[in-house]
Design an enzyme around this catalytic site. Structure first.
Site, PDB file in Angstrom:
ATOM      1  N   MET A   1       0.844  -1.205   0.000  1.00  0.00           N
ATOM      2  CA  MET A   1       0.000   0.000   0.000  1.00  0.00           C
ATOM      3  C   MET A   1       0.867   1.237   0.000  1.00  0.00           C
ATOM      4  O   MET A   1       1.814   1.361   0.779  1.00  0.00           O
ATOM      5  CB  MET A   1      -0.908  -0.034   1.228  1.00  0.00           C
ATOM      6  CG  MET A   1      -1.852   1.157   1.307  1.00  0.00           C
ATOM      7  SD  MET A   1      -2.887   1.284  -0.160  1.00  0.00           S
ATOM      8  CE  MET A   1      -3.168   3.052  -0.235  1.00  0.00           C
TER       9      MET A   1
ATOM     10  N   ASN B   1       0.627   4.336   1.002  1.00  0.00           N
ATOM     11  CA  ASN B   1       0.380   5.438   1.926  1.00  0.00           C
ATOM     12  C   ASN B   1       1.484   6.489   1.846  1.00  0.00           C
ATOM     13  O   ASN B   1       2.662   6.154   1.855  1.00  0.00           O
ATOM     14  CB  ASN B   1       0.322   4.922   3.362  1.00  0.00           C
ATOM     15  CG  ASN B   1      -0.454   3.635   3.490  1.00  0.00           C
ATOM     16  OD1 ASN B   1      -1.627   3.599   3.214  1.00  0.00           O
ATOM     17  ND2 ASN B   1       0.226   2.573   3.884  1.00  0.00           N
TER      18      ASN B   1
ATOM     19  N   GLU C   1       4.839   0.880  -5.717  1.00  0.00           N
ATOM     20  CA  GLU C   1       4.328   1.684  -4.606  1.00  0.00           C
ATOM     21  C   GLU C   1       5.038   3.036  -4.523  1.00  0.00           C
ATOM     22  O   GLU C   1       4.415   4.048  -4.185  1.00  0.00           O
ATOM     23  CB  GLU C   1       4.453   0.923  -3.286  1.00  0.00           C
ATOM     24  CG  GLU C   1       3.787  -0.442  -3.277  1.00  0.00           C
ATOM     25  CD  GLU C   1       2.338  -0.431  -3.717  1.00  0.00           C
ATOM     26  OE1 GLU C   1       1.654   0.595  -3.552  1.00  0.00           O
ATOM     27  OE2 GLU C   1       1.876  -1.462  -4.244  1.00  0.00           O
TER      28      GLU C   1
END
Length: 877
Positions: A270, A272, A305
């Site tokens: 992920m 983030n 990512e």
């Protein structure tokens, strides 16, 4: 579904949010039993909203307990708001205000792995797509972007590492002796990009100096026993940062970039902002525990990512229907990166092979949807191959149509124009069109039409005029809710070869070149090439320039020529696959008719040539030698008979292995050199070819070949060689394979990711007692139902075993349905993804189809999550 059916959400109903959140201030008081979350939301009415008196509606989860709610320090009594299982509704609000919510959550009991949860001894988060609402009440939608400040309070002894998005601005100790860490992210972001990690973690550190001279601190965190496995990830991160500057001009924007490895994770990783959270399987790598494929996956996921920092974070999605805006574009970028780091042709073949096997099947199945879906019930179900892989192919087609230079201008304009915004796929295409001056209005149909287009090509040569005429047509089959399809703009890269395999020059529309890009934009078109010296063989769809099913009536001789001589490496592989498909299709029909299996394999001729061609890249050789998979042949079939496909593949592989026994023995010997392990392209290619040769060699009855498997297993100093030897032993039924399996587990029982490979290999065996073995694995000490990686290993292995999963009694289907029902309440995302093998039921041979349908109906009779309900109900429709 026992209760009322969940309702769908439609793209056509999109409206801007009635409120915005300029600042989000969060305080987490972490505890073993209950965590208190306090949020201060600086809110105002959205001036772009037409609903000036709309109530404030905040999203929440059924696992979030509201303790108190206040507006500008005024504690709201219960009669001034409405609280449901998943929302707070406040009717009366000012135009600007601060909303404070205090909530309780229990991360240790969160088996959904959404929001804040425990993995091993650490707290961690996963908020995409709608996980933030399982932390606190919020406007949990991607077009609400806010500046976040996060305060984390935790016991210093248990949680010395406290991380969140952005930069750490302070750290202190409160009166209770707990650590208080404050993080601030200056870049507005939606809640799905929020992250928090707290634990007792080790770290490796490095630095990267950006193109403007800024120094960025790089940190990768893991549990102590894994810290020796992240050096490669750090190297991949630094290469990704440099590549993104060189290729796209994108510089990292914060002072620190962090990655954390987590064992329990529903996805791969992920993005983030500033704090990427990774499934440990996508971050950890060492020669002894990680295969070459694992290294390449780590490199690609780290890059993917990181690249999201711009294509997803700085510019994000307006709504979840636009998911491919960030995912398709970023997959294309990570594929470009991996191509530059390794072999471009090999990378392209691997990507297309996966696309044609899995995404094409999705396009033809009950969950078929456009790259920009028109509706969904549960957004988590739309993190699909269509969104990611087909979405990437759409971006690649734009790159092909515009060319490298114009595509870069388009991406620059897109990032500059929309930095800090939540936008749509149309905004991306418009930037490409505005930068290049090329009209892409018809091309946008790719985003709204589901299904895989079929392109048919026929050619005619005029020996007198020296012209070659190609007639090209397109048709996209109807899909659910889309019976009528319009012509797409399809770029078809192609060249012409003579009978010796030489590339011919030809004129098309006044352009003389060895390669052309045809723009197919009508149902049927004719392209006329002039000054063609001799009757050509067309090399079509070079580099797989569009995600279509291509049909051209090549002769066997033409396919052999393309396979051995085409200067487009992708089409050499494609020709070999076509030859193999033709021979396997004939064998499959023989199995169905109960006939003796026999085929005069022309593939042998091509394989001999390839094995003798020392100029070819070794990875390319191994790819050409690999037969089409069971899954790919299933996708091609009008009616899937898995047992017939398995028998045909087994027969052809054994035929080739026996006929070319000495060739494969020699190939294995030539590539079995002892070198210190490095995950370089050359070494990976050598190990891959060695494994393919050993696999074919073991299809013969050679005692020497069987001995070579044992020797390689015992002598291997890297996981690639050891696991390939073990896999071959299991797949050919080597007399010692059980001893080898036991030895492997004994050696690696302390390495979870290695054990997962062992679990999958055993579950995927073709064995008479296969289901008993799978049941045994789920009772094994190494298995944990709470860990998605382990569940995927065992049940993914089960799905790959024809004899076990497709047992004619239906026991394999029943067992999978049992696990889906069990996981439905524990982890709905995982459960819904496990439904995929059963969703193919309509294409199965009738005796198996009815058994699959029965299990889907049994699942549907249960009280289901939205995730599972959507997949199962659409499959049965």
């Amino acid at each position: 579904m026992k209760d009322g059916q969940p309702s769908a959400i439609y793209l056509k109903d999109y409206q801007v949010p009635a409120f915005l959140i300029d600042k989000t201030e969060l305080v987490f008081d972490l505890d073993e039993s209950v965590t208190v979350v306090t949020s201060h939301l600086h809110m105002r009415r959205n001036p772009e909203s037409k609903h000036k008196t709309a109530p404030l509606i905040l999203d929440g989860g059924e696992d979030v307990k509201l303790i108190a709610i206040a507006m500008d320090h005024y504690q709201l009594p219960s009669e001034e708001y409405c609280l449901t299982d998943n929302q707070i509704i406040i009717t009366a609000t000012a135009d600007e205000f601060i909303l404070t919510c205090e909530t309780l959550i229990e991360p240790q009991n969160n088996t959904r792995l959404e929001g804040l949860y425990r993995s091993s001894s650490m707290f961690c988060t996963q908020c995409e797509a709608e996980g933030f609402r399982h932390i606190t009440y919020y406007l949990d939608r991607p077009d609400v972007m806010s500046v976040f400040t996060t305060t984390i309070i935790a016991n210093a002894d248990d949680y010395p590492v406290l991380l969140s998005n952005g930069n750490e601005v302070s750290r202190s100790v409160n009166e209770e002796g707990k650590t208080v860490a404050v993080w601030h992210d200056p870049f507005p972001k939606p809640a799905y990009l929020f992250a928090l990690v707290a634990g007792d973690l080790n770290v490796i550190e490095d630095q990267f100096v950006t193109q403007s001279g800024r120094t960025v601190e790089l940190k990768i965190f893991t549990e102590a026993h894994n810290i020796d496995k992240v050096d490669y990830s750090m190297d991949a991160l630094k290469r990704s940062m440099k590549w993104d500057e060189d290729k796209y001009g994108r510089e990292y924007d914060l002072d620190i970039f962090m990655i954390v490895a987590v064992d329990d994770f529903n996805m791969g990783a992920m993005e983030n902002k500033g704090l990427n959270v990774f499934n440990s399987s996508c971050l950890l790598a060492s020669p002894k525990t990680t295969t070459d494929d694992g290294y390449q996956r780590v490199e690609a996921v780290v890059a993917h990512e990181y690249f999201h920092n711009w294509s997803g974070n700085r510019v994000t999605c307006r709504d979840w229907f636009q998911l491919s805006l960030k995912e398709g574009f970023t997959v294309f970028r990570d594929q470009q990166f991996s191509s530059d780091m390794n072999s471009p042709v090999v990378k392209r073949v691997e990507d297309v092979s996966f696309l044609k096997t899995a995404q094409f099947a999705e396009d033809a199945g009950p969950m078929a949807h456009p790259v920009r879906p028109a509706s969904f019930i549960e957004i988590s179900n739309f993190y699909t191959l269509t969104i990611y892989e087909k979405g990437s192919e759409i971006v690649r087609m734009i790159h092909t149509i515009l060319g490298e230079e114009m595509f870069r201008k388009g991406s620059d304009l897109y990032f500059d124009r929309h930095d800090g915004q939540a936008v749509t796929c149309d905004n991306f295409v418009q930037a490409m069109q505005d930068a290049s001056g090329i009209n892409l209005s018809q091309f946008k149909r790719w985003y709204s039409q589901a299904g895989t287009p079929r392109v048919e090509v026929s050619g005619e040569y005029d020996d007198v005029e020296k012209t070659y005429q190609l007639t090209v047509s397109q048709m996209t089959p109807p899909t659910s809710n889309q019976p009528t399809k319009l012509p797409l703009l399809i770029p078809v890269r192609m060249g012409l070869l003579d009978n010796e395999g030489n590339v011919l020059n030809a004129d098309l529309d006044g352009v003389n070149a060895q390669e052309h890009v045809l723009h197919l934009d009508k149902a049927e078109q004719v392209f006329k090439f002039k000054n063609v010296a001799s009757a050509p063989i067309p090399s079509l769809l070079r580099g797989f320039s569009a995600p279509v099913k291509l049909s051209h009536n090549y002769t066997v001789e033409q396919l052999l020529l393309l396979m051995s001589s085409d200067n487009d490496g992708f089409n050499r592989w494609s020709a070999a696959q076509e030859l193999a498909v033709r021979e396997l299709t004939a064998l499959i029909e023989q199995v169905k008719l109960g006939e003796t299996l026999t085929v005069e394999s022309q593939l042998l001729v091509g394989f001999k040539r390839v094995l003798s061609d020392e100029t070819l890249d070794k990875s390319m050789v191994s790819l050409i030698l690999t037969l089409p998979s069971q899954a790919y042949l299933s996708e091609l079939a009008t009616e899937i008979d898995p047992h017939a496909i398995k028998a045909a593949r087994t027969h052809l592989k054994r035929l080739i292995g026996c006929a070319l026994e000495q060739k494969f023995a020699d190939c294995y010997s030539q590539n079995n050199a002892k070198v210190d392990y490095l995950p370089t392209a050359d070494q990976i290619a050598q190990r891959k070819l060695k494994a393919v040769a050993l696999s074919y060699w073991n299809e013969s009855d050679s005692v020497t070949a069987r001995r070579a498997v044992i020797d390689q297993f015992n002598a291997a100093d890297n996981m690639t060689d050891q696991f390939s030897a073990l896999s071959i032993a299991v797949n050919v039924g080597h007399s010692d394979f059980q001893v080898m399996l036991d030895d492997f587990y004994s050696q690696w029982s302390h390495e979870a990711l290695v054990v997962n490979k062992w679990l999958m290999l055993i579950a995927g065996q073709e064995a008479d007692n296969g289901l008993d073995q799978v049941r045994g694995l789920m009772e094994h000490e190494a298995f944990d139902l709470k860990n998605p990686n382990k569940v995927r290993a065992v049940l993914g292995g089960l799905g790959s075993s024809v004899s076990t999963f497709h047992d004619t009694s239906g026991s394999g289907y029943e067992f999978l349905a049992d696990q889906i029902i069990l996981l439905n309440k524990r982890n709905p995302q995982l459960a819904s993804r496990l439904c995929t093998p059963l969703t193919r039921w309509k294409k199965m041979t009738p005796s198996l189809s009815v058994l699959m349908q029965k299990q889907l109906e049994r699942i549907l009779s249960e009280e289901l999550s939205k995730d599972v309900f959507e997949v199962v109900s659409k499959s049965l429709a």
